[in-house]
Design a protein around this motif. Structure first.
Motif, PDB file in Angstrom:
ATOM      1  N   THR A  17     -27.127  33.772  29.293  1.00  0.00           N
ATOM      2  CA  THR A  17     -26.085  32.886  29.813  1.00  0.00           C
ATOM      3  C   THR A  17     -25.105  32.483  28.722  1.00  0.00           C
ATOM      4  O   THR A  17     -23.881  32.549  28.906  1.00  0.00           O
ATOM      5  CB  THR A  17     -26.712  31.625  30.429  1.00  0.00           C
ATOM      6  OG1 THR A  17     -27.660  32.002  31.430  1.00  0.00           O
ATOM      7  CG2 THR A  17     -25.659  30.745  31.063  1.00  0.00           C
ATOM      8  N   GLN A 118     -21.314  24.389  36.681  1.00  0.00           N
ATOM      9  CA  GLN A 118     -22.538  23.811  37.244  1.00  0.00           C
ATOM     10  C   GLN A 118     -22.294  23.183  38.613  1.00  0.00           C
ATOM     11  O   GLN A 118     -23.243  22.775  39.294  1.00  0.00           O
ATOM     12  CB  GLN A 118     -23.132  22.776  36.277  1.00  0.00           C
ATOM     13  CG  GLN A 118     -23.555  23.351  34.934  1.00  0.00           C
ATOM     14  CD  GLN A 118     -24.339  24.641  35.076  1.00  0.00           C
ATOM     15  OE1 GLN A 118     -25.346  24.705  35.791  1.00  0.00           O
ATOM     16  NE2 GLN A 118     -23.886  25.692  34.399  1.00  0.00           N
ATOM     17  N   THR A 275     -30.583  25.940  31.498  1.00  0.00           N
ATOM     18  CA  THR A 275     -29.155  25.779  31.767  1.00  0.00           C
ATOM     19  C   THR A 275     -28.546  24.718  30.861  1.00  0.00           C
ATOM     20  O   THR A 275     -27.450  24.908  30.307  1.00  0.00           O
ATOM     21  CB  THR A 275     -28.934  25.396  33.241  1.00  0.00           C
ATOM     22  OG1 THR A 275     -29.499  26.395  34.082  1.00  0.00           O
ATOM     23  CG2 THR A 275     -27.454  25.255  33.554  1.00  0.00           C
TER      24      THR A 275
END
Length: 326
Positions: A17, A118, A275
């Motif tokens: 990511t 997000q 994340t």
């Protein structure tokens, strides 16, 4: 062994990511002689690589037998045309989303993009409620409110950000923001639609990804022809490709496979942790390495709220009962 696989998959997710966002941003802002690579062609190549990887995984799952692999692909894909066609809708949306990410990172710094993206948590939750009749708890609804507030703070304009944006990027902040928002909605809908299909059938996630990649390649080639057909005919399909471009393409192809591994071996709380860690790393590297981002106190407040919301949405309080007396 399962614990090792859990943390290995999460580590790979953080790496994938973070590195994808940073390398994609760097590749779209790097000034070089000659034409820049076309994002539409990069999306197609990524889909083809994903198909290849999934075929190899199916091959491995079937004891490395070519005969069995051929039979499985024939039975699960060619002999079930209606099941395969169901993947055309999410595949087309994913293709749009992948192209939008290039647009977003051509116009937004990596840190702002990571935090704003997000919002897909919000869109996924709303589509889950409407399409899957999923019920959200109090903590999840609260996290969505905090998430929206956090993203609003991140996008809050300041004199410092405006000056920096003009100096470091010729792109439009508005174009980048719109691209991220559309990508969030497309990601939420396609993700929930794909989840619904997976729950209704017994086909493996690798077979489903092959089907997604097949349609994604077709839609991607259509996009290349419509938007970049003249440039391709003039300078070639692989114009502007270099080592960095291929790294971006490989990382993008790896994304879907890593998510599948995380879903299989980890849980939502750890995924939220990964994340959040990726957001922090992207912010630090964007500031110290790419030097296209100057943090403000308002941005930090928004980023913290988004990270808190990510954890809170994954939080699943276990009901506690009073122990019975003997």
């Amino acid at each position: 062994m399962s614990t090792n696989l859990k943390y290995l998959s999460l580590s790979i997710l953080v790496f994938q990511t973070t590195s994808l966002v940073l390398t994609m941003r760097y590749s779209r802002t790097l000034k070089e002689e000659g034409p820049r690579y076309l994002s539409s062609t990069a999306v197609v190549i990524a889909e083809l690589l994903k198909i290849t990887a999934c075929i190899l995984l199916v091959y491995k799952d079937n004891k490395c037998s070519l005969r069995t692999l051929n039979r499985v692909l024939h039975d699960e894909i060619l002999n079930k045309p209606m099941e395969t066609l169901k993947l055309a809708i999410p595949s087309g949306i994913y293709t749009l989303q992948n192209n939008l990410l290039y647009v977003a990172l051509s116009n937004l710094d990596a840190a702002t993009y990571q935090v704003t993206y997000q919002l897909k948590i919000l869109t996924t939750a709303l589509f889950s409620v409407s399409m899957l009749s999923k019920k959200l708890g109090v903590y999840q609804w609260l996290s969505l409110v905090i998430l929206m507030a956090g993203v609003a703070f991140v996008q809050w304009p300041s004199d410092l950000q405006t000056t920096t944006a003009k100096e470091l990027s010729a792109g439009s902040q508005l174009v980048g923001l719109v691209a991220v928002l559309i990508a969030c909605f497309s990601s939420g809908f396609a993700g929930v639609y794909f989840e619904k299909i997976l729950k209704e059938t017994k086909q493996s996630v690798w077979i489903r990804n092959i089907q997604l990649g097949f349609f994604g390649s077709i839609f991607g080639l259509m996009g290349v022809y419509i938007y970049d057909g003249e440039l391709v005919s003039k300078n070639g399909f692989f114009q502007g490709y270099n080592k960095l471009t291929w790294i971006v393409v490989v990382l993008q192809a790896l994304g879907g496979l890593v998510i599948a591994a995380v879903i299989k071996y980890a849980d939502n709380i750890l995924k939220g942790f990964a994340t959040s860690l990726s957001i922090i790393l992207s912010t630090l590297i964007s500031y110290f390495w790419l030097q296209d981002f100057v943090p403000t106190s308002v941005f930090f407040l928004g980023a913290v709220l988004v990270i808190v919301a990510t954890f809170l949405y994954s939080y699943d309080p276990k009901p506690t009962g009073n122990p019975t007396k003997a």
